[in-house]
Design a protein around this motif. Structure first.
Motif, mmCIF file in Angstrom:
data_model
loop_
_atom_site.group_PDB
_atom_site.id
_atom_site.type_symbol
_atom_site.label_atom_id
_atom_site.label_comp_id
_atom_site.label_asym_id
_atom_site.label_seq_id
_atom_site.Cartn_x
_atom_site.Cartn_y
_atom_site.Cartn_z
ATOM 1 N N SER A 1 -11.406 14.929 -3.160
ATOM 2 C CA SER A 1 -12.788 15.445 -3.083
ATOM 3 C C SER A 1 -12.780 16.965 -2.874
ATOM 4 C CB SER A 1 -13.541 14.759 -1.940
ATOM 5 O OG SER A 1 -12.793 14.828 -0.730
ATOM 6 N N SER B 1 -8.106 8.725 8.701
ATOM 7 C CA SER B 1 -7.595 10.100 8.629
ATOM 8 C C SER B 1 -6.104 10.084 8.316
ATOM 9 C CB SER B 1 -7.814 10.822 9.956
ATOM 10 O OG SER B 1 -6.971 10.289 10.948
ATOM 11 N N VAL B 2 -5.658 11.178 7.756
ATOM 12 C CA VAL B 2 -4.235 11.339 7.447
ATOM 13 C C VAL B 2 -3.429 11.318 8.748
ATOM 14 C CG1 VAL B 2 -2.550 12.986 6.551
ATOM 15 C CG2 VAL B 2 -4.652 12.528 5.286
ATOM 16 N N GLY C 1 1.578 3.919 4.065
ATOM 17 C CA GLY C 1 2.704 3.151 3.529
ATOM 18 C C GLY C 1 3.873 4.047 3.168
ATOM 19 N N GLY D 1 0.849 -1.186 0.000
ATOM 20 C CA GLY D 1 0.000 0.000 0.000
ATOM 21 C C GLY D 1 0.882 1.233 0.000
ATOM 22 N N ALA E 1 -2.855 -1.120 3.356
ATOM 23 C CA ALA E 1 -3.643 -1.191 2.116
ATOM 24 C C ALA E 1 -4.940 -0.390 2.159
ATOM 25 C CB ALA E 1 -3.922 -2.649 1.762
ATOM 26 N N GLY E 2 -5.188 0.345 3.244
ATOM 27 C CA GLY E 2 -6.345 1.259 3.250
ATOM 28 C C GLY E 2 -7.667 0.536 3.134
ATOM 29 N N LEU F 1 5.071 -1.325 -2.237
ATOM 30 C CA LEU F 1 4.241 -1.882 -3.307
ATOM 31 C C LEU F 1 2.840 -1.291 -3.255
ATOM 32 C CD1 LEU F 1 4.986 -5.727 -2.903
ATOM 33 C CD2 LEU F 1 6.365 -3.986 -4.062
HETATM 34 C C1 LIG Z 1 -11.791 11.620 -1.153
HETATM 35 C C2 LIG Z 1 -11.137 11.530 0.203
HETATM 36 C C3 LIG Z 1 -11.022 12.667 0.974
HETATM 37 C C4 LIG Z 1 -10.411 12.596 2.227
HETATM 38 N N1 LIG Z 1 -10.275 13.736 2.959
HETATM 39 C C5 LIG Z 1 -9.619 13.684 4.137
HETATM 40 C C6 LIG Z 1 -9.370 14.875 4.889
HETATM 41 O O1 LIG Z 1 -9.784 15.970 4.519
HETATM 42 N N2 LIG Z 1 -8.666 14.771 6.033
HETATM 43 C C7 LIG Z 1 -8.185 13.566 6.489
HETATM 44 O O2 LIG Z 1 -7.543 13.513 7.541
HETATM 45 N N3 LIG Z 1 -8.430 12.436 5.801
HETATM 46 C C8 LIG Z 1 -9.122 12.468 4.642
HETATM 47 N N4 LIG Z 1 -9.341 11.321 3.945
HETATM 48 C C9 LIG Z 1 -8.907 10.043 4.517
HETATM 49 C C10 LIG Z 1 -7.450 9.799 4.262
HETATM 50 O O3 LIG Z 1 -7.128 10.072 2.936
HETATM 51 C C11 LIG Z 1 -7.157 8.349 4.611
HETATM 52 O O4 LIG Z 1 -7.432 8.176 5.972
HETATM 53 C C12 LIG Z 1 -5.718 7.994 4.300
HETATM 54 O O5 LIG Z 1 -5.482 8.063 2.929
HETATM 55 C C13 LIG Z 1 -5.423 6.595 4.819
HETATM 56 O O6 LIG Z 1 -4.163 6.213 4.431
HETATM 57 P P1 LIG Z 1 -3.835 4.680 4.157
HETATM 58 O O7 LIG Z 1 -2.426 4.646 3.723
HETATM 59 O O8 LIG Z 1 -4.293 3.863 5.299
HETATM 60 O O9 LIG Z 1 -4.761 4.267 2.960
HETATM 61 P P2 LIG Z 1 -4.709 4.808 1.415
HETATM 62 O O10 LIG Z 1 -4.217 6.187 1.419
HETATM 63 O O11 LIG Z 1 -6.030 4.476 0.900
HETATM 64 O O12 LIG Z 1 -3.598 3.887 0.777
HETATM 65 C C14 LIG Z 1 -3.771 2.516 0.590
HETATM 66 C C15 LIG Z 1 -3.127 2.110 -0.709
HETATM 67 O O13 LIG Z 1 -3.034 0.698 -0.756
HETATM 68 C C16 LIG Z 1 -3.359 0.236 -2.042
HETATM 69 N N5 LIG Z 1 -3.771 -1.159 -1.951
HETATM 70 C C17 LIG Z 1 -4.954 -1.659 -1.509
HETATM 71 N N6 LIG Z 1 -4.933 -3.008 -1.562
HETATM 72 C C18 LIG Z 1 -3.715 -3.363 -2.024
HETATM 73 C C19 LIG Z 1 -3.092 -4.603 -2.298
HETATM 74 N N7 LIG Z 1 -3.711 -5.772 -2.072
HETATM 75 N N8 LIG Z 1 -1.831 -4.622 -2.809
HETATM 76 C C20 LIG Z 1 -1.175 -3.440 -3.023
HETATM 77 N N9 LIG Z 1 -1.734 -2.225 -2.784
HETATM 78 C C21 LIG Z 1 -2.973 -2.190 -2.285
HETATM 79 C C22 LIG Z 1 -4.473 1.190 -2.448
HETATM 80 O O14 LIG Z 1 -4.647 1.197 -3.815
HETATM 81 C C23 LIG Z 1 -3.946 2.509 -1.918
HETATM 82 O O15 LIG Z 1 -3.131 3.117 -2.866
HETATM 83 C C24 LIG Z 1 -9.948 11.352 2.697
HETATM 84 C C25 LIG Z 1 -10.085 10.200 1.907
HETATM 85 C C26 LIG Z 1 -10.679 10.284 0.679
HETATM 86 C C27 LIG Z 1 -10.816 9.052 -0.163
#
Ligand SMILES: Cc1cc2nc3c(=O)[nH]c(=O)nc-3n(C[C@H](O)[C@H](O)[C@H](O)COP(=O)(O)OP(=O)(O)OC[C@H]3O[C@@H](n4cnc5c(N)ncnc54)[C@H](O)[C@@H]3O)c2cc1C
Length: 425
Positions: free
Chosen positions: A63, A312-313, A30, A25, A124-125, A49
């Motif tokens: 958004s 959240s970020v 990640g 992710g 992986a979110g 990855l």
């Molecule tokens: C439209 C939108 C607006 C947002 N606005 C806000 C905001 O204003 N403030 C805030 O704090 N948060 C906001 N968020 C939430 C914030 O973006 C997320 O909490 C944050 O991105 C989480 O990070 P993450 O790394 O856990 O997941 P992600 O950022 O989603 O990253 C996960 C990555 O893993 C990849 N992945 C999934 N499965 C696999 C797999 N099997 N193999 C390889 N890769 C994989 C995905 O494609 C993705 O690229 C928003 C989210 C969205 C979608």
């Protein structure tokens, strides 16, 4: 540091057989974990990855400014392209992990290649929750989670005047605000009796409902979508409510939450359910396997220790640091104060803490002046703040929530006084 690095799409020649650390992710969590490992002087090989092809980027603008066309992709990239190679972080886009063998410490990718690891960070979110109704698969019914979702929406927007948004959460409301800015006719469907019900108190919900309506959004509460009616080409042409009402539309955007992406981890034996369970150092129940970000269910001190996932970020970044520190042998516990923001029209909402379970809500400032805060207390303790165009309250409130301050509610209500002042009483 032996990692060979590429910065674009994955190339079969460049993926090593084994890395000291594989991060699955390449989103906020990640990418930040890789950065933190290097900042902590970790010198082993790191592979990052991600199944998206794009270089790691900020998701919140999807958004907001990116959807509006106000920021190009280059301005939402987490780091410039060269950064990853310079830090010897092997970024591989287009690499979807399909399964994990935790005994062999090997990952299998969707295209059948395998990669070994000593330690694994799962980041992986989540994937957008899909509507189970007829018509939801139509090409003009979109979710917003990835860059390419927004690219497709923007491509189709020229021919779309009437936008139906399903879900009155942050993503739905931010999308509504952008669509109004772009001059679109917008209907928001929320099945509950208020917007932002999952994350905010009723006063904030009422404020945002009034704001969206004043901006020309047709906001429908207690309105549940039954299905999308499609035409002979399979395009959705109307949103049909359970009441039988049909709302003609050219495009729909669905924002009804996410499903955590944890299938391969759970199949490999990691404990979890709604996300994968982690301890205070982001360790899963599998040896040397960590999980961070949206997919990680953790005991949160600001939710009375309840096992929750935070989307959240802040949570992604803070967990990334905790996992990295654990890996380099200087462990810290995850106990960060939750914070979040949302931009709609000229309103900058900043939240701190978790308001769930509050028994008192104190208003500071005047909503009519578009600058106010809501302070949430439980048993006299300040547990959360929602601040609209009131950054000072947010900044000072973070420290107070972290300290478990017990301010006098009457003093708190005096919007002329700073929070710092009030808490000193
Ligand atoms: C439209 C939108 C607006 C947002 N606005 C806000 C905001 O204003 N403030 C805030 O704090 N948060 C906001 N968020 C939430 C914030 O973006 C997320 O909490 C944050 O991105 C989480 O990070 P993450 O790394 O856990 O997941 P992600 O950022 O989603 O990253 C996960 C990555 O893993 C990849 N992945 C999934 N499965 C696999 C797999 N099997 N193999 C390889 N890769 C994989 C995905 O494609 C993705 O690229 C928003 C989210 C969205 C979608």
């Amino acid at each position: 540091m032996a990692a060979r690095c590429i910065t674009g799409a994955m190339d079969s020649d460049t993926l090593q057989e084994r890395y000291d650390i594989v991060i699955v992710g390449a989103g906020h969590a990640g990418a930040q974990a890789a950065i933190n490992l290097r900042q902590a002087k970790f010198e082993g090989t790191i592979a990052l990855l991600g199944d998206e092809r794009a270089l790691p980027y900020e998701r919140p603008p999807l958004s907001k400014e990116y959807l509006a066309g106000d920021k190009p992709f280059e301005r939402i990239m987490l780091r410039p392209e060269a950064f990853w190679a310079e830090r010897h972080i092997a970024f591989h886009g287009g690499a979807r992990v399909a399964s994990i063998d935790s005994m062999d410490r090997t990952l299998r990718l969707a295209d059948d290649r395998t990669v070994g690891f000593d330690k694994l960070i799962w980041a992986a979110g989540g994937s957008p929750r899909m509507l189970p109704c007829p018509g939801a698969q139509a090409a003009n019914v979109h979710a917003i989670r990835r860059k390419r979702d927004v690219d497709v929406i923007r491509q189709d927007l020229g021919a779309a005047e009437r936008i139906v948004i399903v879900g009155g959460g942050y993503i739905g409301l931010e999308t509504a605000a952008v669509m109004r800015k772009l001059g679109k006719q917008v209907t928001v469907l929320e099945s509950l009796d208020r917007v932002l019900a999952r994350v905010a108190g009723p006063l904030l919900s009422r404020f945002y409902e009034a704001e969206h309506r004043a901006q020309g959004v047709d906001l429908r509460l207690d309105s549940t979508l039954e299905m999308f009616e499609t035409d002979e080409r399979g395009r959705a042409v109307a949103a049909i409510l359970t009441s039988g009402e049909a709302i003609p539309m050219d495009m729909a955007v669905v924002g009804i939450g996410i499903v955590p992406e944890v299938g391969p981890l759970i199949s490999a034996g990691a404990a979890g359910g709604n996300g994968v369970d982690i301890d205070s150092q982001c360790r899963t129940s599998l040896p040397d396997v960590y999980a961070i970000g949206d997919c990680a269910a953790h005991g949160n001190p600001y939710a009375d220790g309840a096992h929750i996932r935070l989307e959240s970020v802040q949570n992604a970044n803070d967990m990334a640091k905790v996992a990295a520190m654990s890996i380099v042998g200087t462990p810290i516990d995850y106990d960060a104060v939750p914070w979040f923001w949302s931009n709609q029209y000229d309103l900058k909402l900043q939240t701190v803490g978790l308001s769930t379970g509050f028994d008192q809500c104190v208003l500071r400032g005047d909503p009519a002046e578009r600058s106010f805060s809501l302070a949430y207390l439980r048993g006299g303790q300040l547990i959360a703040l929602d601040c609209v165009n009131r950054t000072k309250d947010y900044a000072q409130g973070r420290a107070l929530v972290a300290a478990g301050a017990m301010p006098d509610p009457n003093e708190l209500a005096d919007g002329e006084r700073t929070l710092k002042d009030v808490a000193l009483l």
